[in-house]
Structure formats: C-alpha cells, structure tokens
Design an enzyme around this catalytic site. Structure first.
Site, mmCIF file in Angstrom:
data_model
loop_
_atom_site.group_PDB
_atom_site.id
_atom_site.type_symbol
_atom_site.label_atom_id
_atom_site.label_comp_id
_atom_site.label_asym_id
_atom_site.label_seq_id
_atom_site.Cartn_x
_atom_site.Cartn_y
_atom_site.Cartn_z
ATOM 1 N N TYR A 178 0.855 -1.035 0.089
ATOM 2 C CA TYR A 178 0.008 -0.096 0.214
ATOM 3 C C TYR A 178 0.812 1.177 -0.020
ATOM 4 C CZ TYR A 178 0.845 1.051 4.893
ATOM 5 O OH TYR A 178 1.333 1.325 6.342
ATOM 6 N N CYS A 179 0.168 2.463 -0.488
ATOM 7 C CA CYS A 179 1.066 3.721 -0.262
ATOM 8 C C CYS A 179 0.435 4.687 0.062
ATOM 9 C CB CYS A 179 1.603 3.991 -1.737
ATOM 10 S SG CYS A 179 0.140 4.038 -2.975
ATOM 11 N N ARG A 180 0.090 5.731 -0.564
ATOM 12 C CA ARG A 180 -0.800 6.914 0.265
ATOM 13 C C ARG A 180 -2.174 6.860 0.082
ATOM 14 N NH1 ARG A 180 3.590 10.820 -2.645
ATOM 15 N NH2 ARG A 180 5.026 10.912 -0.690
ATOM 16 N N SER A 187 2.169 2.223 -5.022
ATOM 17 C CA SER A 187 1.971 0.761 -4.706
ATOM 18 C C SER A 187 1.934 -0.139 -6.044
ATOM 19 C CB SER A 187 0.998 0.490 -3.613
ATOM 20 O OG SER A 187 -0.458 0.932 -4.198
#
Lengths: 223, 223
Positions: A178-180, A187
């Site tokens: 996952y990212c922001r 991601s």
DNA sequence: TAACTATTCAATAAATCAATTGAATAGTTG
DNA sequence: CAACTATTCAATTGATTTATTGAATAGTTA
C-alpha cells in the site's frame, strides 16, 4: 437586511473559505501529500513538480484558512495539516467525488486496466489474512511517512529501495503493498516490480488514513 | 509530462470540481437547505431571498458536479441532493470549519449570547431522557422536511404554526426543540416563544443529519 | 559577518467566477 | 389553444483567482 440574514451570510462566508481552498487541484494535491506527514516546501516542490513560489503561495492560502500550519526546522520550513480532522476530511472529499463523479470512477478503472491482472484486496480481508499470518503488508511510502504513521504490522520499504531489498522479503507469503491511498500509484508500481520477479503480490487501495477511519467505524457497520 | 503526472492532474481536476461548488457561500446555503429535503427553485428563492435566476444558476453549477438532481412536478422543478452522502459531506464540512476557523466559533457563541440563558442539550442526553419519557422532542421545521425524515419520537409543529398549537403541547414535560441543525435559528426562535409562555424548553443543536451520523457511529465511539 | 539557501513577497497577464438583468423557453391549466 | 407561471438561458460587469516571473527577505552555516 435582517439580523438573521446578516449572521447567516457571515457564517456561510466562513464555510466558503474552506471551500475556496478546495477549489484548486494543486492545493488538493498538496493537502493530500501533507495528510501523509509533515513536509518542507522543498519536498513538496520535488514531489509535485510545481514551482517553489507556486507551492508557497498555495500553502499560504491553506494557512489562511487554518488547514495547515508550519514551523521552521534548520533551513527548512515544515508544513503539516492542522489536525487529523483535515486529513479525514480529505478522505470524505475523495469518497464523495468518487461516488458522484463518473469521471473519477473512469479515471480509476482506466488506471487499473493499465496495470492489468492486479486484483486489489480490501481492508477487511487483509486484516483477516494478516491475523492468520498469511500475508506480509508492505508500506512503500518514503520512510518518514511510515514513521509518521502506518498500518500496524506493516514493514517499510520505500519504493526507491524496493529492488535492493527484494531479498529481505519472505518468499513463502503473499505480499500486499500500500502507499498513500487510492489515488497514489506508488504501490501499483511496486506490485509490478514484485510480479516481474515472480513474487505474488496485490495492492491495497486504502492508505493509513482510510485504515484509521475504518477502524473507528468498523465496530458498528463496515462502510 | 509523464503519464502519471497527467493522470493525477486529471484526477485532481475532478476533485476540484466538487471543491469549486463549495467555494460560494450561496451554494453552500442551498446545499444545506436541500439536505433537509427536496425543494422547488421557488421555495429556495423564498427562503434565501436570492433572485430566481441566481438560485437557478447555482443549482445548475451544483448539478454539473452531480451534487444535486432535479425532476419536474407540475409547475415546479424540484431539486434534491444526489444521495445521502452529499448531506453527510456537508456535515463534515461544517465540522471541519468549526474546528479550524475561530471565526465560526465566534459567530456561534455570539448567537447563543443573544439568546441568553438558552442552555443547549446534547444528543446523547436527549436520547436518554426521551427513553425515560422526561422530554418531548419538537421538530419546528416545515412539514415537508419533517416528512422527509425526522428524529424518531419527534412531533412536528412548524415554526409558523407554533403559537396556534401551543395548547396541544404537554405541560408536564420539558420541551426540546430542533430544526435544520447547528446553524439554523428556527429552533432558537421557538425556544424564545415557549419561554415567554412560561414553558420550559431547551435547544437541540443537532438536526436530523447529525442525528443519523451519530447513530451510525455511536456504537463504537461517540465522537 | 559573509555567503548561501530556502522561503516569501509583489507584480503581472490570462482565465475564471459571481451576481445581475432582461428576455426566452417549456410546461400546465383552464 | 391561449394565457399563465415557473424555470432557464444569455450577456454583461466587476471582482477573484491562477500560474508565472523575478526580486527581496529571513535564517543558517562556515
């Protein structure tokens, strides 16, 4: 003009101040970035590709409406969102936009089609499978954002270090990155790299803020 | 420009469309009114005191961003919010504004000082005391808004009918009045009338939307 | 204190928006 | 179908806003 009319006009004028902040795409992007953690003007410039003066001016606007605050740290001025409620509000805005605007939905599916065969995993299922120890959760945002806050159990490998650290990943478990949040592509890029190396990986659409929100509400009804 | 940059620009452009809708005080007021229930352009004109063309134009803008929808009914075109999430989002905006902007807080206390000695009652306490049958909940909004949705157990006496129907109110219980929400003064006016008649009454700040939100979240944590 | 850097200010042109007005349109009722 | 009403369109004005640029400022480090 009646007393009441005057009062309402003033009040709605104030509400609209917040609204005005949200009427510029660039400002929204800045707010989203700051929602992930404090950042210097310089960092924001590098991430967004905007001019320094431009970023600074937008930050000024946001500051006037009390959506961000700043302090100096050495050579840098660090900006941050003025409270968790701001970050949370941004999620509300995203949700609403995605619900109401077909265009947003289109842009999103468009993206997922490019990164073909990338089935996303939902928060609920992720948490279940993490409990059973079936998956490794990977936070591919920059280190400092991870340190500001991350989903419990996630390990941090910033995108730029990913290829170097591939070896340190467990090979027996599925990876979830996952990212922001839903509108950050980091991601997705990570997944691509992992898949190319033959590692089974899927993308978590949600980010930290969305996770927090979920945890707060999930007891009653999972929306 | 990179693929990703272009995609993000488009996406944030869309988000900003919603933002732009929220940048005009008049539009926010219209959205708040529509949050209470469907209304014709004509009704909105009468309530807000704006010109017809002006209201219509704002509604147009809101329509373009899919925040409202409309249908014709006899001579009138009825507008309504495009889904509960819109009304809910408005509450988010109010919350954020009140939290971040001292000016909003000031306007609110200013108001309460004018209507002196009016102690407000909170949702939580209200619900408890209603269960024990200690209070009567009074919805002073127009009939049609009551019919669109109201807090369970509330009785409907529109503000303009209040003085006529005073006799039908129970005298042995305390009255709690509510209207469109924290920024609507109707309930405050109602309280004033009731107090002048020697009836014990207090104001519920929250409206129907806030109540719904509360019910959805209260099981886990009452925020 | 001087050099340096990051940040902010000020000024500009182009674009967009808010509010108003009066006219045109569409739909309904008698 | 005609008269009527509610609604929308179109055009205007004045005001704001965005994105840019280059210069000024403030703070830090050597």
């Amino acid at each position: 003009m009646s007393m009441e009319r005057k009062w309402k006009d003033q009040l709605y004028h104030e509400f609209a101040r917040i609204g005005k902040c949200l009427s510029s795409p660039k400002r929204l992007e800045l707010l989203d970035l700051l929602s992930q953690g404090p950042k210097s003007v310089d960092q924001l410039v590098k991430i967004t590709g905007m001019s320094v003066a431009n970023v600074s001016q937008h930050l000024q606007t946001l500051h006037e409406s009390r959506l961000v605050r700043s302090h100096r740290q050495g050579n840098f001025v660090i900006y941050e969102v003025a409270g968790l409620s701001v970050a949370d509000f941004m999620v509300s805005l995203h949700r609403l936009s995605e619900k109401q605007l077909v265009e947003v939905q289109k842009l999103k599916t468009e993206l997922l089609q490019n990164h073909i065969s990338m089935e996303p995993i939902g928060l609920e299922e992720l948490l279940k499978r993490m409990e059973r120890g079936e998956v490794v959760l990977l936070d591919v945002r920059p280190q400092d954002e991870y340190e500001t806050g991350h989903i419990p159990g996630a390990i941090s490998i910033p995108m730029e270090d990913l290829e170097k650290h591939l070896a340190s990943l467990p090979t027996d478990k599925e990876i979830v990155a996952y990212c922001r949040g839903p509108y950050c592509l980091t991601s997705a890029q990570a997944i691509e790299i992992l898949k190319n190396k033959g590692i089974k990986a899927s993308r978590l659409e949600e980010g930290v803020i969305e996770w927090k929100r979920y945890m707060e509400h999930s007891g009653v009804n999972k929306q």
